[in-house]
Structure formats: C-alpha cells, structure tokens
Design a protein around this motif. Sequence first.
Motif, PDB file in Angstrom:
ATOM      1  N   GLN A 289       0.833  -1.206   0.000  1.00 20.26           N
ATOM      2  CA  GLN A 289       0.000   0.000   0.000  1.00 20.26           C
ATOM      3  C   GLN A 289       0.864   1.250   0.000  1.00 20.26           C
ATOM      4  O   GLN A 289       0.539   2.243  -0.665  1.00 20.26           O
ATOM      5  CB  GLN A 289      -0.930   0.003   1.217  1.00 20.26           C
ATOM      6  CG  GLN A 289      -2.080  -0.979   1.118  1.00 20.26           C
ATOM      7  CD  GLN A 289      -3.054  -0.819   2.267  1.00 20.26           C
ATOM      8  OE1 GLN A 289      -2.873   0.020   3.152  1.00 20.26           O
ATOM      9  NE2 GLN A 289      -4.100  -1.650   2.273  1.00 20.26           N
ATOM     10  N   ARG A 290       1.978   1.223   0.723  1.00 19.53           N
ATOM     11  CA  ARG A 290       2.903   2.362   0.727  1.00 19.53           C
ATOM     12  C   ARG A 290       3.435   2.611  -0.684  1.00 19.53           C
ATOM     13  O   ARG A 290       3.594   3.750  -1.103  1.00 19.53           O
ATOM     14  CB  ARG A 290       4.053   2.101   1.687  1.00 19.53           C
ATOM     15  CG  ARG A 290       3.684   2.051   3.158  1.00 19.53           C
ATOM     16  CD  ARG A 290       3.297   3.439   3.654  1.00 19.53           C
ATOM     17  NE  ARG A 290       3.055   3.460   5.072  1.00 19.53           N
ATOM     18  CZ  ARG A 290       3.952   3.833   5.989  1.00 19.53           C
ATOM     19  NH1 ARG A 290       5.162   4.200   5.628  1.00 19.53           N
ATOM     20  NH2 ARG A 290       3.628   3.837   7.270  1.00 19.53           N
ATOM     21  N   GLU A 292       1.920   1.872  -3.492  1.00 20.92           N
ATOM     22  CA  GLU A 292       0.830   2.415  -4.303  1.00 20.92           C
ATOM     23  C   GLU A 292       0.579   3.884  -4.010  1.00 20.92           C
ATOM     24  O   GLU A 292       0.165   4.645  -4.895  1.00 20.92           O
ATOM     25  CB  GLU A 292      -0.445   1.602  -4.056  1.00 20.92           C
ATOM     26  CG  GLU A 292      -0.360   0.170  -4.585  1.00 20.92           C
ATOM     27  CD  GLU A 292      -1.498  -0.705  -4.108  1.00 20.92           C
ATOM     28  OE1 GLU A 292      -2.320  -0.198  -3.299  1.00 20.92           O
ATOM     29  OE2 GLU A 292      -1.570  -1.877  -4.531  1.00 20.92           O
ATOM     30  N   ARG A 293       0.854   4.328  -2.772  1.00 23.52           N
ATOM     31  CA  ARG A 293       0.671   5.739  -2.415  1.00 23.52           C
ATOM     32  C   ARG A 293       1.903   6.581  -2.713  1.00 23.52           C
ATOM     33  O   ARG A 293       1.922   7.782  -2.429  1.00 23.52           O
ATOM     34  CB  ARG A 293       0.311   5.862  -0.924  1.00 23.52           C
ATOM     35  CG  ARG A 293      -1.001   5.213  -0.537  1.00 23.52           C
ATOM     36  CD  ARG A 293      -1.505   5.764   0.782  1.00 23.52           C
ATOM     37  NE  ARG A 293      -0.576   5.543   1.873  1.00 23.52           N
ATOM     38  CZ  ARG A 293      -0.685   4.561   2.777  1.00 23.52           C
ATOM     39  NH1 ARG A 293      -1.703   3.707   2.691  1.00 23.52           N
ATOM     40  NH2 ARG A 293       0.193   4.443   3.745  1.00 23.52           N
ATOM     41  N   GLU A 295       4.843   6.299  -1.277  1.00 25.07           N
ATOM     42  CA  GLU A 295       5.611   6.542  -0.057  1.00 25.07           C
ATOM     43  C   GLU A 295       6.762   5.562   0.120  1.00 25.07           C
ATOM     44  O   GLU A 295       7.566   5.714   1.044  1.00 25.07           O
ATOM     45  CB  GLU A 295       4.675   6.454   1.155  1.00 25.07           C
ATOM     46  CG  GLU A 295       3.578   7.495   1.140  1.00 25.07           C
ATOM     47  CD  GLU A 295       2.540   7.283   2.227  1.00 25.07           C
ATOM     48  OE1 GLU A 295       1.663   8.155   2.367  1.00 25.07           O
ATOM     49  OE2 GLU A 295       2.595   6.244   2.916  1.00 25.07           O
ATOM     50  N   LYS A 444      -3.896  12.579   7.169  1.00 25.99           N
ATOM     51  CA  LYS A 444      -2.583  12.988   6.688  1.00 25.99           C
ATOM     52  C   LYS A 444      -1.762  13.550   7.835  1.00 25.99           C
ATOM     53  O   LYS A 444      -2.293  14.086   8.810  1.00 25.99           O
ATOM     54  CB  LYS A 444      -2.730  14.053   5.599  1.00 25.99           C
ATOM     55  CG  LYS A 444      -3.388  13.546   4.318  1.00 25.99           C
ATOM     56  CD  LYS A 444      -3.458  14.657   3.286  1.00 25.99           C
ATOM     57  CE  LYS A 444      -4.103  14.153   1.988  1.00 25.99           C
ATOM     58  NZ  LYS A 444      -4.196  15.230   0.972  1.00 25.99           N
TER      59      LYS A 444
END
Length: 458
Positions: A289-290, A292-293, A295, A444
């Motif tokens: 997920q990181r 995909e974002r 990050e 955030k």
Amino acid sequence: MKCKGRLLHTGLDRSIVEALIEPARPWIDEACQAATAIETLHRLQTHPYDVLLSGRAPDGPPIEQFVEDVLRSRPALPVLIVAQPPDYGEAMRLARLGITDYVPWDSSRPGAVGQAIGSLRRALELAQRQQHLDDNDDAVPELVGRSEAIRSVARLIRLIAPRRATVLVTGRTGTGKELVARAIHAASKRSGRPLVSVNCGAIPENLIEAEFFGHVKGAFTGAVAHRVGRFEQADGGVIFLDEIAEMPLDLQSKLLRVLQERAFERVGSSETVQVDVRVIAATNCDLKQRVERGEFREDLYYRLNVVPITLPSLAERNEDIPVLANHLLERICRREELPLKQPGPEAMRRLMEYPWPGNVRQLENAIDKAVAFSGERRLLYPSDFPLPAAPQTASALTGVDLKLPPEGLDFEAAVTGIERSLLRQALERTAGNKKRAAELLRIKRTTFSAKWRSLEQS
C-alpha cells in the motif's frame, strides 16, 4: 510426562475409547474424534495433533492405504492401530509402513487393557520428544507455541536461515519480528559474526544517513571524528532494519544500491566501501500500500521482499497462550530468583479470553506485572492480571452512542476533548512519532500536525 498431548481417534468402538482414553486423561490435553478417513486426514493437516489412535477400518479404504495417506501427510506422527481381533501378518505390513505400534485388543485377556494404555502413553511421550527435537532443529527456542501457524514460521526459518537471501518480516506490533531475525542469524553460517539492529523510525531524518553509512571527520557540524556506520559494523554478518517503512525516500535509493552492489560511501567521503551483509527488514505496515501511495520505492520493495515471513497475531494462535504463559512465567521467575508460579484455572481463562492487541509483548508485560502483584503466592489469580480494556475497532467507534446529559453540554468543547484524547493516545502509542500517529487515525500527517497545534493553543 511434563506436557499433555493432543490425541485424534477414529474408527473405534465407544467401549474401546472409554477403556483406553479415559485412564490416559492425565497425559491427554485434548481427545477428538474423526468420523471418516477423509475427516481424519483433514484434521491432521489443519490441527497440531500429537498422536493418531485408529481402528482397523475407519471407513471404506484398506487400513494399509489409510496409514500410507496419514504418514505421507504427517511423516513423524505417532500412529497406533487398535486391532480386534489381531492379525499378525497385517501387523508386519503396517510396521513396514511406519506405524508406531500395533495394539491387539482383547479386553477379556488379563493385562491386555493395561498394555494398550501403556502403548498409548509411550506414543504420547514419543510425540513430546519429537516436538523437543523439532524445536531444537528449528533453532527458534524462543518462538514458543504448538499451533500450526507458529510451527510453519519455524519451519520456514529453518529452511531459509542458511541462505543469503534478503528477508522481509511482517506482522503486528509485539508479534516478535526481531526475535525472528535473531533466530535466522543464529541458525545461519553467519552466526559467529555481528547482528546489528537498527530501528529506522527512531533515528532523526537528518542523522539517518550517517547512522547507516558512517561519516568522516568534518563531514558536518558535530562530526568531530570518523565514525563507522551500521552497515560496516554488520560486515560479514546481518543487519536488521526494523520499521523499514519509516525510512525516508531519499535514503531508500541508497539502500537499494547497497542491496544491489553491497557498496556505499560514507557521508563526506568519495571512497567506496564494500561490505558483505545479509539484510533482514521488518515492518508492521502494508508496504504494498505504501508503494501504491508513492511513499515507498517499488524497486526497493521487491528487493526486500525476496523471502517474506508473516507472523501471526496472538489472537490468530490463541491455542498457544497456555504454553506461552507458562514459558514466560518460568523465564520471569528464574530471572527474579523466585519459586515457579503458575496461573490458576480462572486466571488462565482470563488470559485465553483476552484479545491481546499488543500480542506476545503485551502478554509478557502482563505476566511480569502479575508476578510482582502476587507477592509470595505461587498461584496467580485473575486479579493479578488487571488487563486494560481491548481497543475498539474503527467500526465500533463509528457506532458509539454518546449520552447527552440532561442539562446539555458544550458541543464544541466536547468534540475538542474527543479529538485531543484521540491525538494524544495516538502519539503515546507511537512514542511521539507524528507520522505514524497520523496513520493510526487514518489522516494525513499535515492534518494531524495542524489539529495538534490548534488543540494546544485552545
């Protein structure tokens, strides 16, 4: 026998079960019945039974085929066949297949039942010895448990420990990720070399590069002497990068180069340093997920995720709690030089029913506290375990029904109080790391910081 075993039985008359298993209850923790051969095989594949006790024909298939299927699925499982009447030709065939014992059953013959019970007890003792050997072979003496989930992790550790492959350990906080890294190192060819642990989330961003790769004198303000970094310290051994998800993006590219070339430069130097280091990384986040974002670098993710190991939460291996609790009690009592304590039935029930959001680490802290609270008592009571309320899930929180006082309330003040409480708890849980605290609250980091500043001023 020090520990009780788990027994699965199939294809036996009720009279035989009562005559054999009931007298053996002091050595049996659990005795379950499977109705068919198919159910027996399924249970053996999904549950950690220690011994199989079977009649000649649990259903349909020839006993030789049934035994062969069982031992193909669980090669080291002690298998006892109860035969009524006995067939010694059959006994020889089954012995060649690898059964532990062939038990002739004739309850009218003096001593026959006692001999059969003795065979069952020897099989349970054999299972215990095999479990002890398995634990030693796995080289994970602290990875305590008998659940299939934890035994699968132990087998994987034993398999990959001798290799050089990079390992990514994932799991919730408190599941024992660093313990896995130490077990891999101890069972590897590098065990005589250093194991260097680094918490990537605990190093200030402006110092992390120097911490990893070292620096030369004068490289920056405060660099008054040459310093060797963590990768050089781990040369020839293993470096464990905990909380890898917290590594800044600019340093991720440099870590990628180390993984590819086993080379880096110290801060303030152009000299290339070559190292021979095995990397084990760990995180409680979903790195995919990181990625995909944006990050976390995708190329670094695939470099780290060569051998993935996912640790189960304690809630996912609830059956391990009794053996874990007793193991931790023994260790804590030995450390404190106290007589061995043990939890009473109600105390153990309390431990089994609690969800343990903090996993094994929380269980250890609870037992440590219980030992202190119990004073000179050898038996631990439920009151020795003042466990905190289990945290509510997001869905539970969204459905909370706050009661409005009859006199009313200040809406803005109430909402502000709730926000302040949640932000403070998130900061406490992440040791002041605002980025991770924001992730806990699904907001955030900039939003978290703005709310925190606003609440501090209010």
